[in-house]
Structure formats: structure tokens, C-alpha cells
Design a protein around this motif. Structure first.
Motif, PDB file in Angstrom:
ATOM      1  N   SER A  69      37.471  41.962  40.746  1.00 16.52           N
ATOM      2  CA  SER A  69      37.089  42.904  39.707  1.00 16.52           C
ATOM      3  C   SER A  69      36.196  43.987  40.284  1.00 16.52           C
ATOM      4  O   SER A  69      35.190  43.708  40.941  1.00 16.52           O
ATOM      5  N   GLU A  70      36.564  45.241  40.032  1.00 19.57           N
ATOM      6  CA  GLU A  70      35.742  46.356  40.484  1.00 19.57           C
ATOM      7  C   GLU A  70      34.459  46.462  39.666  1.00 19.57           C
ATOM      8  O   GLU A  70      33.465  47.012  40.143  1.00 19.57           O
ATOM      9  N   ASP A  99      40.818  44.099  34.642  1.00 22.04           N
ATOM     10  CA  ASP A  99      39.920  44.739  33.679  1.00 22.04           C
ATOM     11  C   ASP A  99      40.241  44.327  32.248  1.00 22.04           C
ATOM     12  O   ASP A  99      39.337  44.059  31.447  1.00 22.04           O
ATOM     13  N   THR A 100      41.528  44.264  31.926  1.00 19.69           N
ATOM     14  CA  THR A 100      41.930  43.901  30.566  1.00 19.69           C
ATOM     15  C   THR A 100      41.518  42.469  30.246  1.00 19.69           C
ATOM     16  O   THR A 100      40.975  42.187  29.169  1.00 19.69           O
ATOM     17  N   GLU A 105      37.600  38.812  27.601  1.00 16.81           N
ATOM     18  CA  GLU A 105      36.772  37.632  27.897  1.00 16.81           C
ATOM     19  C   GLU A 105      37.612  36.372  28.029  1.00 16.81           C
ATOM     20  O   GLU A 105      37.236  35.283  27.583  1.00 16.81           O
ATOM     21  N   VAL A 106      38.765  36.540  28.635  1.00 17.07           N
ATOM     22  CA  VAL A 106      39.615  35.394  28.949  1.00 17.07           C
ATOM     23  C   VAL A 106      39.252  34.834  30.319  1.00 17.07           C
ATOM     24  O   VAL A 106      39.314  33.623  30.546  1.00 17.07           O
ATOM     25  N   LEU A 107      38.841  35.707  31.231  1.00 16.02           N
ATOM     26  CA  LEU A 107      38.445  35.268  32.571  1.00 16.02           C
ATOM     27  C   LEU A 107      36.949  34.990  32.660  1.00 16.02           C
ATOM     28  O   LEU A 107      36.523  33.975  33.204  1.00 16.02           O
ATOM     29  N   LEU A 309      51.301  41.095  29.696  1.00 10.48           N
ATOM     30  CA  LEU A 309      50.988  42.387  30.300  1.00 10.48           C
ATOM     31  C   LEU A 309      51.941  42.755  31.434  1.00 10.48           C
ATOM     32  O   LEU A 309      52.059  43.935  31.790  1.00 10.48           O
ATOM     33  N   ASP A 310      52.615  41.754  31.987  1.00 10.01           N
ATOM     34  CA  ASP A 310      53.552  42.002  33.079  1.00 10.01           C
ATOM     35  C   ASP A 310      54.892  42.486  32.513  1.00 10.01           C
ATOM     36  O   ASP A 310      55.368  41.991  31.492  1.00 10.01           O
TER      37      ASP A 310
END
Length: 369
Positions: A69-70, A99-100, A105-107, A309-310
Motif C-alpha cells: 500500500s502506498e 487502495d479500494t 476496511e477489508v484488509l 474488482l477484477d
């Protein structure tokens, strides 16, 4: 080490509609048994089908699966690993989605999270969530009314799928009703292809950020009996309280197997450990599910949302919803795909190996309109 899946071969005889031969190899190494894993890929020509092998690289510890994550500097694994066969690893998801998932807040969820058992103490905490587009408004309003018949004061959130002002004006004037237009601008453009059903896991993740006890109900589903929440909480407390059971619960089955509606390209992302299990396990419906915000739920939702998302994971090339079932609804591929439902079922079946671990016995309390 090669995956057992790389040794799997099956084929269809030229003049047979379905003749599948499955070869399973078990390998014993250093006193412990490696789980059997094999997956299939599928080709269609003139109504016939055949299966060829998929290969998966053993990258249990593989830096190429990492996404950083940036914003936070945290590193996440974006390659799904079969929980029953750690040598079986799926295709890496694009790091652009970090980012998504952090925003949802899943990760990067805050710990500690409650367990499912801890979330079944207060019926008032349940929040009903549904979606509707203009062409589903009639069903959606009836579904809402069926819930209000038994739960007049619970919070109910309706997400609009590009609903027009005319239909928004018709929505209930209810202090416990909230309308939210689904904002697709922050997601890939293909999320707006409603018949690919990508919106469902994404909206589920969005609303779960705010409410730990979400009851998702599709526009075509109606509640038919009272005391649903009370009976479900009792069922969980009595029969489904251990970690052996899923925190995510479906309330309806489909009458067909996972295999029947599975495009094998999905297994490139989420390799399965058992083709026979995919054939014998009944797929559960994703249109009526309880979603408690637990660590176990978010571990599933990480992959569920990433697949949405993919571009190809939730919509494999050639996927379509209309089925042509064979002599039975279990052993034969019906040349169709159930999109979000097929994805969720593969994730849950891989984890729990038994649909009864994530299917309630209270299905008779609901109906489909």
C-alpha cells in the motif's frame, strides 16, 4: 514441487455428451499426507466439452504475490491459497485494488473484531440491506413490505443501481428507511454492468464498515414468517457456534451443484481441492445471507471483493446466466455461471468443505417472488 492438479486429466469422448474420467493421485512425503488438489479447465465446441489441466506454481512464500500500500506501507498477499492445500496458489490479483480494499476496511480492519456468537445477542442491531434498479422496483418494494410486516422498526438500507428520480420519489417515507445511490465512480467501469453482479460484494463490504450485523436480502426475496432473527440467533447459539462453521450464512439452496454452474476459469484465481466435492456439494443462494463483521467474514470478503474488482474473475469469458442442465443438476456442466454466487460458494466450500457449515435450516421462512 508440482501441484497434484498438474497431473489431472479428463476428456470427453467424441460422440458422448459427457464422459468425464477423473484421476486422483495421493502423495505421501516425510510422514504427512499432502492434500489432493486438482482443477479443470474447459473448452466448448459443437456442444461437446473437455477438461484439461491447470498448473499452479508452489509459491507459498512468494514475493511476487505481495502488494504494498502506498498509503499505509502495509504489504498484503494478493494470491489466494487453497486452505486445504497450501501448495495450490491462484493467479495474482492486481495491486491497483489495494487502495479500494483498504478504504473498505477489508484488509486493514481494526482488531479485535467480535465473533459471530458475540454478534447474536441483540436483535435490534440487525440492519437489512438490499438493492434495486428501476426495473426491479416492483419486486423490491414487495420485499421491503414483507420485512416491515414483522420488523417495522429495524433499519433498512436500499442501495440504488442508477435509480432514476421518478422511482426514488416513490420510495417509502419511513424514518428507519435509508436510500443510498450506489456510487460506481470509485470503481472500475464494468462494475456498472449489473448482470455481472459485481455490485453485491462491493456494497456488502461498504455497508459492513458501518454495521456489524448485516442481513442482505435480494429484491426478489420475501420474508414469510415472524421471529426470523430470534430463531436464527437461537440456531447459531445452539448448532453453529464453533469455528468449524462459517460466520457467513445463507438461507436458501439452489437445487444444483457448484460444478454445474462453474466456469473453470474461476479456479485459476481460487483453485479447488476436489472436483468430486464441487459435483456433490449443493450451491447455496447468495441473495439472502447474514453477514456479521468478524475476522472470518473479512478473510472471505478480501477475495470476494477482489474478484468483483477484477475484470475476468467474476465474469469469465463466455459466462452467461442462462443454464441448460443435463440429466441431473450435479454431474453435468450446464454452460452457465452464477457470478457473485459461484464465487462466494467456491470460497466457502474451499474453507469449510460442507455446505451445511454455511446454510441455515430456516429457509422455509423466506420465499422467492
Amino acid at each position: 514441487m508440482r501441484s497434484i492438479g498438474s497431473a489431472f486429466r479428463s476428456f470427453t469422448a467424441k460422440n458422448s455428451k459427457s464422459a468425464v474420467f477423473v484421476f486422483v493421485f495421493a502423495v505421501l512425503f516425510s510422514g504427512f499426507l499432502i492434500s489432493i488438489h486438482y482443477t479443470t479447465s474447459q473448452f466448448y465446441q459443437n456442444g461437446r466439452r473437455s477438461f484439461a489441466r491447470h498448473r499452479y506454481t508452489n509459491n507459498i512464500i512468494n514475493q511476487t504475490c505481495n502488494c504494498k500500500s502506498e498509503k499505509t506501507g502495509k504489504v498484503y498477499d494478493f494470491c489466494y491459497t487453497d486452505p486445504k492445500n497450501y501448495s495450490s496458489v491462484g493467479k495474482k490479483f492486481d495491486c491497483v485494488h489495494v487502495d479500494t480494499l483498504e478504504r473498505l476496511e477489508v484488509l486493514n480492519y481494526r482488531e479485535p473484531l467480535p465473533t459471530a456468537s458475540e454478534l447474536i445477542k441483540n436483535e435490534e442491531e440487525i440492519v437489512f440491506v438490499s438493492t434495486s434498479s428501476d426495473d426491479h422496483y416492483q419486486h423490491s418494494s414487495k420485499s421491503y413490505e414483507s420485512i416491515r410486516k414483522y420488523y417495522p422498526n429495524h433499519k433498512y438500507i436500499l442501495y440504488g443501481l442508477h435509480m432514476s428520480p421518478d422511482y426514488i420519489e416513490r420510495l417509502p417515507k419511513d424514518t428507519n428507511f435509508e436510500f443510498r445511490q450506489f456510487n460506481t465512480a470509485q470503481y472500475p467501469e464494468y462494475v456498472s454492468q449489473w448482470l455481472q453482479y459485481r455490485f453485491k460484494p462491493i456494497i456488502m463490504a461498504e455497508v459492513s464498515k458501518e454495521f456489524p450485523n448485516v442481513w442482505w436480502i435480494d429484491a426478489h426475496v420475501e420474508m414469510k414468517q415472524p421471529n426470523v432473527i430470534k430463531r436464527f440467533f437461537e440456531e447459531v447459539a445452539t448448532n453453529r457456534s464453533s469455528d468449524d462453521f462459517s460466520s457467513i450464512t445463507s438461507f436458501q439452496n439452489t437445487g444444483h451443484s457448484n460444478f454445474a454452474v462453474l466456469f473453470p476459469e474461476l479456479l485459476e484465481y481460487f483453485p479447488s481441492n476436489s472436483l468430486p466435492l464441487l459435483k456433490t456439494s449443493e450451491q447455496v443462494a447468495a441473495g439472502l445471507i447474514h453477514i456479521p463483521r468478524t475476522e472470518q467474514t473479512l478473510q472471505i470478503f478480501k477475495w470476494y471483493v477482489l474478484c468483483a474488482l477484477d475484470e475476468e474473475c467474476m465474469n469469465p469469458p463466455g459466462a452467461q446466466i442462462y443454464c441448460k442442465f443435463g440429466p441431473n443438476r450435479y454431474d453435468y456442466f450446464a454452460n452457465c455461471f452464477r457470478f457473485d454466487q459461484s464465487v462466494l460458494n467456491v470460497l466457502l466450500l474451499n474453507q469449510f468443505q460442507d455446505p451445511h457449515k454455511y446454510l441455515s435450516e430456516l429457509g422455509e421462512m423466506f420465499g422467492r417472488m
